[in-house]
Each structure stands twice: as C-alpha cells, then as structure tokens.
Motif scaffolding. Structure first.
Motif, PDB file in Angstrom:
ATOM      1  N   ARG A 151       0.836  -1.215   0.000  1.00 42.08           N
ATOM      2  CA  ARG A 151       0.000   0.000   0.000  1.00 42.08           C
ATOM      3  C   ARG A 151       0.864   1.256   0.000  1.00 42.08           C
ATOM      4  O   ARG A 151       0.583   2.222  -0.715  1.00 42.08           O
ATOM      5  CB  ARG A 151      -0.915   0.013   1.222  1.00 42.08           C
ATOM      6  N   ARG A 152       1.906   1.257   0.808  1.00 39.21           N
ATOM      7  CA  ARG A 152       2.778   2.434   0.887  1.00 39.21           C
ATOM      8  C   ARG A 152       3.502   2.673  -0.433  1.00 39.21           C
ATOM      9  O   ARG A 152       3.568   3.805  -0.914  1.00 39.21           O
ATOM     10  CB  ARG A 152       3.762   2.285   2.037  1.00 39.21           C
ATOM     11  N   LEU A 153       4.032   1.601  -1.031  1.00 41.91           N
ATOM     12  CA  LEU A 153       4.713   1.759  -2.322  1.00 41.91           C
ATOM     13  C   LEU A 153       3.732   2.182  -3.404  1.00 41.91           C
ATOM     14  O   LEU A 153       4.088   2.959  -4.297  1.00 41.91           O
ATOM     15  CB  LEU A 153       5.419   0.462  -2.718  1.00 41.91           C
ATOM     16  N   SER A 154       2.518   1.698  -3.325  1.00 45.19           N
ATOM     17  CA  SER A 154       1.490   2.104  -4.288  1.00 45.19           C
ATOM     18  C   SER A 154       1.304   3.618  -4.270  1.00 45.19           C
ATOM     19  O   SER A 154       1.250   4.253  -5.324  1.00 45.19           O
ATOM     20  CB  SER A 154       0.175   1.399  -3.952  1.00 45.19           C
ATOM     21  N   GLN A 161       2.893   5.639  -7.182  1.00 48.21           N
ATOM     22  CA  GLN A 161       1.661   5.819  -7.964  1.00 48.21           C
ATOM     23  C   GLN A 161       1.401   4.607  -8.863  1.00 48.21           C
ATOM     24  O   GLN A 161       1.133   4.741 -10.059  1.00 48.21           O
ATOM     25  CB  GLN A 161       1.687   7.128  -8.729  1.00 48.21           C
ATOM     26  N   LEU A 162       1.480   3.436  -8.236  1.00 51.20           N
ATOM     27  CA  LEU A 162       1.194   2.176  -8.907  1.00 51.20           C
ATOM     28  C   LEU A 162      -0.116   1.618  -8.364  1.00 51.20           C
ATOM     29  O   LEU A 162      -0.342   1.671  -7.153  1.00 51.20           O
ATOM     30  CB  LEU A 162       2.306   1.151  -8.637  1.00 51.20           C
ATOM     31  N   ARG A 170       1.555  -1.663 -14.997  1.00 49.29           N
ATOM     32  CA  ARG A 170       1.952  -1.083 -13.713  1.00 49.29           C
ATOM     33  C   ARG A 170       1.100  -1.692 -12.603  1.00 49.29           C
ATOM     34  O   ARG A 170      -0.113  -1.639 -12.669  1.00 49.29           O
ATOM     35  CB  ARG A 170       1.774   0.427 -13.750  1.00 49.29           C
ATOM     36  N   TRP A 171       1.759  -2.238 -11.575  1.00 48.52           N
ATOM     37  CA  TRP A 171       1.039  -2.817 -10.445  1.00 48.52           C
ATOM     38  C   TRP A 171       1.985  -3.112  -9.292  1.00 48.52           C
ATOM     39  O   TRP A 171       3.194  -3.178  -9.457  1.00 48.52           O
ATOM     40  CB  TRP A 171       0.284  -4.092 -10.840  1.00 48.52           C
ATOM     41  N   VAL A 172       1.394  -3.296  -8.130  1.00 50.47           N
ATOM     42  CA  VAL A 172       2.110  -3.774  -6.955  1.00 50.47           C
ATOM     43  C   VAL A 172       1.180  -4.737  -6.238  1.00 50.47           C
ATOM     44  O   VAL A 172      -0.032  -4.520  -6.166  1.00 50.47           O
ATOM     45  CB  VAL A 172       2.584  -2.624  -6.030  1.00 50.47           C
ATOM     46  N   SER A 173       1.746  -5.838  -5.737  1.00 48.75           N
ATOM     47  CA  SER A 173       0.964  -6.843  -5.029  1.00 48.75           C
ATOM     48  C   SER A 173       1.888  -7.672  -4.153  1.00 48.75           C
ATOM     49  O   SER A 173       3.105  -7.471  -4.143  1.00 48.75           O
ATOM     50  CB  SER A 173       0.209  -7.737  -6.019  1.00 48.75           C
ATOM     51  N   GLU A 174       1.301  -8.627  -3.450  1.00 50.66           N
ATOM     52  CA  GLU A 174       2.078  -9.516  -2.592  1.00 50.66           C
ATOM     53  C   GLU A 174       2.472 -10.774  -3.383  1.00 50.66           C
ATOM     54  O   GLU A 174       1.773 -11.178  -4.293  1.00 50.66           O
ATOM     55  CB  GLU A 174       1.255  -9.954  -1.368  1.00 50.66           C
ATOM     56  N   ARG A 215       9.800   8.092  -8.015  1.00 53.32           N
ATOM     57  CA  ARG A 215       8.399   8.439  -8.269  1.00 53.32           C
ATOM     58  C   ARG A 215       8.208   9.134  -9.621  1.00 53.32           C
ATOM     59  O   ARG A 215       7.412   8.700 -10.430  1.00 53.32           O
ATOM     60  CB  ARG A 215       7.885   9.320  -7.153  1.00 53.32           C
ATOM     61  N   ALA A 216       8.942  10.182  -9.858  1.00 53.98           N
ATOM     62  CA  ALA A 216       8.772  10.917 -11.118  1.00 53.98           C
ATOM     63  C   ALA A 216       9.184  10.044 -12.291  1.00 53.98           C
ATOM     64  O   ALA A 216       8.496  10.008 -13.317  1.00 53.98           O
ATOM     65  CB  ALA A 216       9.592  12.194 -11.103  1.00 53.98           C
ATOM     66  N   ASP A 217      10.286   9.304 -12.139  1.00 54.75           N
ATOM     67  CA  ASP A 217      10.746   8.440 -13.229  1.00 54.75           C
ATOM     68  C   ASP A 217       9.731   7.379 -13.586  1.00 54.75           C
ATOM     69  O   ASP A 217       9.525   7.069 -14.736  1.00 54.75           O
ATOM     70  CB  ASP A 217      12.059   7.739 -12.832  1.00 54.75           C
ATOM     71  N   SER A 218       9.064   6.782 -12.576  1.00 54.40           N
ATOM     72  CA  SER A 218       8.159   5.676 -12.832  1.00 54.40           C
ATOM     73  C   SER A 218       6.917   6.134 -13.607  1.00 54.40           C
ATOM     74  O   SER A 218       6.317   5.376 -14.335  1.00 54.40           O
ATOM     75  CB  SER A 218       7.740   4.985 -11.537  1.00 54.40           C
ATOM     76  N   ARG A 219       6.534   7.393 -13.490  1.00 54.36           N
ATOM     77  CA  ARG A 219       5.385   7.901 -14.253  1.00 54.36           C
ATOM     78  C   ARG A 219       5.773   8.162 -15.697  1.00 54.36           C
ATOM     79  O   ARG A 219       4.927   8.099 -16.586  1.00 54.36           O
ATOM     80  CB  ARG A 219       4.880   9.205 -13.622  1.00 54.36           C
ATOM     81  N   ASP A 220       7.037   8.459 -15.927  1.00 54.01           N
ATOM     82  CA  ASP A 220       7.467   8.809 -17.286  1.00 54.01           C
ATOM     83  C   ASP A 220       7.768   7.608 -18.161  1.00 54.01           C
ATOM     84  O   ASP A 220       7.892   7.747 -19.357  1.00 54.01           O
ATOM     85  CB  ASP A 220       8.731   9.692 -17.210  1.00 54.01           C
TER      86      ASP A 220
END
Length: 191
Positions: A30-33, A37-38, A70-74, A185-190
């Motif tokens: 959740r925090r990394l999301s 911004q994933l 783009r995603w984050v999960s366990e 953060r900025a890089d991952s959106r680009d």
C-alpha cells in the motif's frame, strides 16, 4: 540482492512483495502504491471467496492483473508465484526478525477478531481458540512457515536474474527503502 539504499537499475513498475505471514507485505505494498503511484491489488482479495473458499477465477484474475503495465501486489499463493515473478520487474523481500513478525501477526489477528473486521468477501477471522484447534490458523501457519523463503536469493538468481531484488531485514531498512523508492516516483510515471 540489493540493500535498502542501493540505487535501483530502473524505476519499479511491476512490484511483488515477499515475506512470511505477518511480515507486512500488504502494508508495504500500500505504501509503495502511494509513493510510486502504482495500482495496488491485494492478492487475498482475489483469492478468498465467501466462507474463506478459494475463488474459481483466482489464477485468471492474477493473470489479468500481471498483464498490465503497472502494479504492486504480494508474492504469495503457490499457484501464482511463478507468474508473479515472471512478470514483475522488482521483488522486495521482507526478511524481518521473526520475533517482530510473530508480534505483528498475533496483534493483527487479535485486533481483527475482537473488532470483527470484515475482510475479503465479507469474511471474518475465526475464533481465537482456533489457534489451538485449527492447524492452518494464521498464527500457526506463520510459525510453521517462518523459514520457507530462506532459498529465495538462490531462486531469484537462478531463475529470475532480470529481477531487481531488494532484501529488507529490519523495520529501519523498510523505512530506508521507502524513502529511497520515493526518488523513483517521477521516473516511474514517465516510463
């Protein structure tokens, strides 16, 4: 495996969080999301149907999730672990001291039961006495499986060498990693 403050070779876009039950996988996800911004999908929400039954669409749902960009999960559930690692670009392993994990899983279980928290598909934790009667009670499961990830570095190196893998061994290292992840953060959106 990388350490918490090591620079990542590329911005994380598809992230799996590994750890034993109670290590903090969902909390970190959740925090990394938020930071990266994933989109976050809790794997338990895809797995558990009414009355704690496995949903028939579980594997197909994880397949669909991991096909997105783009995603984050366990990283959990044996049936989908290889799929998650195959499609992830980043693995974060919460390898915390077990005394911390045990305290967390017991506290979470007691809190959920006493508050009768509604979980996935309206499920509620079973009675606390289940610890003594149910061999698969979450606390007993956590104790029994506490060493199951010991071979994770070798598995990643041998079968998933393209993964950027980070091992976090303390709550302090988790916080360091979260701080460092914010720099992507900025890089991952680009990307």
């Amino acid at each position: 495996m990388l350490r918490p403050l090591d620079p990542l070779p590329h911005p994380p876009r598809r992230v799996v969080i590994a750890g034993v039950s109670g290590a903090g996988k969902s909390t970190l996800a959740r925090r990394l999301s938020r930071i990266l911004q994933l989109p976050y999908t809790e794997l338990d929400s895809l797995f558990h149907g009414p009355d704690w039954t496995e949903r028939e669409t579980f594997v197909a749902d994880v397949d669909a999730l991991t096909q997105t960009e783009r995603w984050v999960s366990e990283w959990q559930y044996t049936a989908v672990r290889p799929l998650l690692l195959e499609r992830a670009d980043t693995l974060v392993w919460l390898d915390l001291p077990y005394r911390i994990v045990l305290r967390r899983v017991v506290g979470r279980t007691v809190r959920r039961r006493l508050r009768r928290e509604r979980l996935w598909n309206d499920n509620v934790e079973g009675p606390l006495t289940g610890f003594f009667t149910d061999p698969d009670h979450i606390v007993r499961w956590s104790i029994r499986s506490r060493n199951k990830l010991r071979d994770l570095p070798e598995l990643v190196a041998a079968e998933y060498p393209r993964l950027q893998a980070v091992r976090l061994r303390s709550p302090r290292e988790v916080e360091q990693f979260i701080f460092a992840a914010g720099t992507h953060r900025a890089d991952s959106r680009d990307v």
